[in-house]
Every structure is written in C-alpha cells, then in structure tokens.
Design an enzyme around this catalytic site. Structure first.
Site, PDB file in Angstrom:
ATOM      1  N   GLN A   1     -26.200  -5.069 -11.917  1.00 12.19           N
ATOM      2  CA  GLN A   1     -25.202  -5.708 -11.059  1.00 12.19           C
ATOM      3  C   GLN A   1     -23.824  -5.053 -11.159  1.00 12.19           C
ATOM      4  OE1 GLN A   1     -25.792  -9.555 -13.184  1.00 12.19           O
ATOM      5  NE2 GLN A   1     -23.574  -9.814 -12.963  1.00 12.19           N
TER       6      GLN A   1
ATOM      7  N   HIS B   1     -16.569 -18.152 -23.202  1.00 14.77           N
ATOM      8  CA  HIS B   1     -15.297 -18.875 -23.236  1.00 14.77           C
ATOM      9  C   HIS B   1     -15.561 -20.344 -22.908  1.00 14.77           C
ATOM     10  CE1 HIS B   1     -15.545 -18.631 -18.868  1.00 14.77           C
ATOM     11  NE2 HIS B   1     -15.573 -17.299 -18.940  1.00 14.77           N
TER      12      HIS B   1
ATOM     13  N   GLY C   1     -22.512 -13.159 -21.873  1.00 14.30           N
ATOM     14  CA  GLY C   1     -21.834 -13.186 -23.164  1.00 14.30           C
ATOM     15  C   GLY C   1     -20.328 -13.196 -23.043  1.00 14.30           C
TER      16      GLY C   1
ATOM     17  N   HIS D   1     -17.946 -21.246 -20.021  1.00 18.57           N
ATOM     18  CA  HIS D   1     -19.375 -21.179 -20.347  1.00 18.57           C
ATOM     19  C   HIS D   1     -19.807 -22.419 -21.146  1.00 18.57           C
ATOM     20  CE1 HIS D   1     -18.590 -16.659 -20.119  1.00 18.57           C
ATOM     21  NE2 HIS D   1     -19.541 -16.840 -19.227  1.00 18.57           N
TER      22      HIS D   1
ATOM     23  N   GLU E   1     -18.297 -22.329 -10.571  1.00 17.67           N
ATOM     24  CA  GLU E   1     -17.897 -22.136  -9.180  1.00 17.67           C
ATOM     25  C   GLU E   1     -16.884 -21.006  -8.998  1.00 17.67           C
ATOM     26  OE1 GLU E   1     -16.691 -25.914  -7.608  1.00 17.67           O
ATOM     27  OE2 GLU E   1     -18.776 -26.516  -7.217  1.00 17.67           O
ATOM     28  N   LYS E   2     -16.395 -20.416 -10.097  1.00 16.38           N
ATOM     29  CA  LYS E   2     -15.510 -19.249  -9.937  1.00 16.38           C
ATOM     30  C   LYS E   2     -16.233 -18.167  -9.147  1.00 16.38           C
ATOM     31  CE  LYS E   2     -14.763 -16.372 -13.377  1.00 16.38           C
ATOM     32  NZ  LYS E   2     -15.124 -15.000 -12.891  1.00 16.38           N
ATOM     33  N   ASP E   3     -17.518 -17.982  -9.460  1.00 13.97           N
ATOM     34  CA  ASP E   3     -18.349 -17.030  -8.715  1.00 13.97           C
ATOM     35  C   ASP E   3     -19.080 -17.792  -7.604  1.00 13.97           C
ATOM     36  OD1 ASP E   3     -18.104 -14.494 -10.418  1.00 13.97           O
ATOM     37  OD2 ASP E   3     -18.629 -16.001 -11.907  1.00 13.97           O
TER      38      ASP E   3
END
Length: 282
Positions: A61, A34, A31, A37, A150-152
């Site tokens: 997590q 932005h 949630g 997403h 891909e940030k994570d």
C-alpha cells in the site's frame, strides 16, 4: 499475552477456542500505536469475546519507497501499550514472507470509483494494496466485527465496499478520530514531526473546522479557494489536496444538495511528512 508470528499458528489457535458464543473483534494496524489505535481496541473489547490486533507494515500500500522505509516499526513498545488495556488481546505480527509467500504484489479491485478520488489520485495503487492485505487478514482472522478509525474515511468506505462486493461475513465499524490536544489528528506519522512542526500542524484541523463553518453559507468551490489561499500564506505547509465530497460516493461536490451528506478531506505535507484529516460538514 499471546503473540503469533505466522498465519498457520493464529488460525490454529482461533480454531482451538471456537464455540457458539464466540465473537471476534479485529483491529488491523501497521503498528506505532497511539491512543487512536487503543480506542479501537477498547471498542472491540466492549462488544466481542475475543479481540485480535494485527501489527503489519504492508508494503503493497506504499507507493513511495522512502515512506515505507521510514515508517516506524516498534513492536515491543506496541505490545506494552496493548497490555495497558488488556493482556487478553491476541497480537498477530507476521512477516512479509508469511503474508505474501514471497510474492508481495497487490490484487486489483474495483471499488466502484471510490478508489479514484483523493488518496487514489495521489497514491496510485494504494487502495489495491489496502484491499489486498485487509482481504487476507479477514480470511485469516474471520472476524465478526472489525474496527477502523474515521481519519482514513476513504479507506473505511473502500473496505465496506469490498466486504459488500465479496459478501464477506464481517461488520466494518468506523470509530471517531482521536486528536492531540491541539486538534491534530493522531497518526503514527506524527512521531516523525519535530516538536515545533507538531504544534504548528494544528493549522490543519483549524482550517477544516473553518471550512465547515463556511460551507454552511458558501459553495464548495468558494470553500476550496479559501483553504488553498490559507495554505499559500504558510510556507512550512504544502497543501496536496482539499476536497469536499459526497460521503457515500466520495465524488466531489459540484452543487450542494440538502439530501446528501458532505465531508471535507485534506492532505498536507509538513517537511515531507504527509498528514491527512477529514471532517463531516453537515
């Protein structure tokens, strides 16, 4: 727009629309949506006949209870944002009780060492929590394709590893990082930054861009030293880690090889708000 709050109702609906041509695109989120997403949802809409978005703040997590408590929960606003793309997207927003059936604990996974680097070092148990919830969501939604930012990047590689090891019939697709105008990687945590901090956080992306240029001629050790010294000069930011790693194994780069792809990973605290970023180096 269809919104389901329980596993049983979502599964029942997805079964009711089953046909041979159906492909399900899935975007799991926590949630506070932005543009990053939304870009994943747009990609899913392009390539699938059905798109499901989950909105669930997963407790297993978080290794920091305060971070879990402060994580934004904005379901109504999230649904309105999704509607700006398409009202055909199916939203799944279950309770913790529904997902974990009263026992919110993680499974233990072996990700062949991917889980021991970077985020895994600084957030014990984090990737067991990620694996636990993503595995459950995949079993519920049964997606054809699933989309992750891909940030994570470490998380992306870990989910690919889990899918391969468990032989799950889903294609895991990584999508480019969406950035704010100043280069800051879009994140739900950005909403907790003050206006000034959000502007100044541009230093994170600027620094990893500089690290990419340096890596062309310098060793990983020299680049790492450069990044550490840059953040030492700025008291507002606390560098948790900077690591140059093999994209495939995520193991630290000791000596460069022209046959490997490398990526820089960084985690920085800004007034106790933790931000991460990454960039491909070659």
């Amino acid at each position: 727009m269809l919104i389901f709050y329980t596993k049983i109702d979502l599964v029942s609906h997805l079964k009711s629309i089953s046909n041979q041509e159906k492909s399900i695109g899935f975007v799991p989120t926590m949630g506070a949506l932005h543009e990053g997403h939304l870009s994943l949802m747009k990609e899913a809409l392009l390539h699938n006949t059905v798109v499901v978005v989950s909105i669930f703040v997963n407790p297993t997590q978080f290794n920091n209870a305060e971070d879990l408590a402060k994580y934004p929960r904005t379901l109504e606003q999230d649904v309105e944002r999704i509607k700006t793309i398409s009202d055909t997207i199916i939203v799944f927003s279950p309770s913790i009780k529904d997902m974990y059936e009263g026992n919110a604990v993680s499974e233990h996974f072996d990700f062949d060492g991917l889980e021991n680097q970077m985020e895994g070092k600084f957030r014990p148990g984090h990737f067991d929590g990620v694996g636990t919830i993503v595995k459950q969501l995949f079993e519920i939604v049964k997606p054809t394709n699933s989309y992750f930012g891909e940030k994570d990047f470490q998380q992306l590689q870990i989910i690919k590893k889990m899918v391969a090891k468990l032989k799950m019939p889903v294609k895991v697709i990584g999508c480019p990082i969406h950035r704010e105008p100043n280069g800051l990687a879009m994140s739900s945590r950005n909403e907790r930054l003050s206006e000034d901090d959000r502007k100044e956080a541009a230093i994170i992306y600027k620094t990893i861009q500089e690290s990419k240029l340096l890596f062309a001629t310098k060793s990983a050790k020299e680049v790492t030293k450069f990044v550490a010294e840059k953040f030492k000069k700025n008291s507002k930011f606390e560098l948790e880690y900077f690591q140059i790693a093999d994209e495939k194994t995520l193991f630290p780069c000791i000596r460069k090889s022209k046959h490997k792809k490398y990526r820089a990973f960084i985690a920085v605290f800004v007034n106790n708000i933790r931000l991460i970023d990454t960039i491909s180096l070659n």
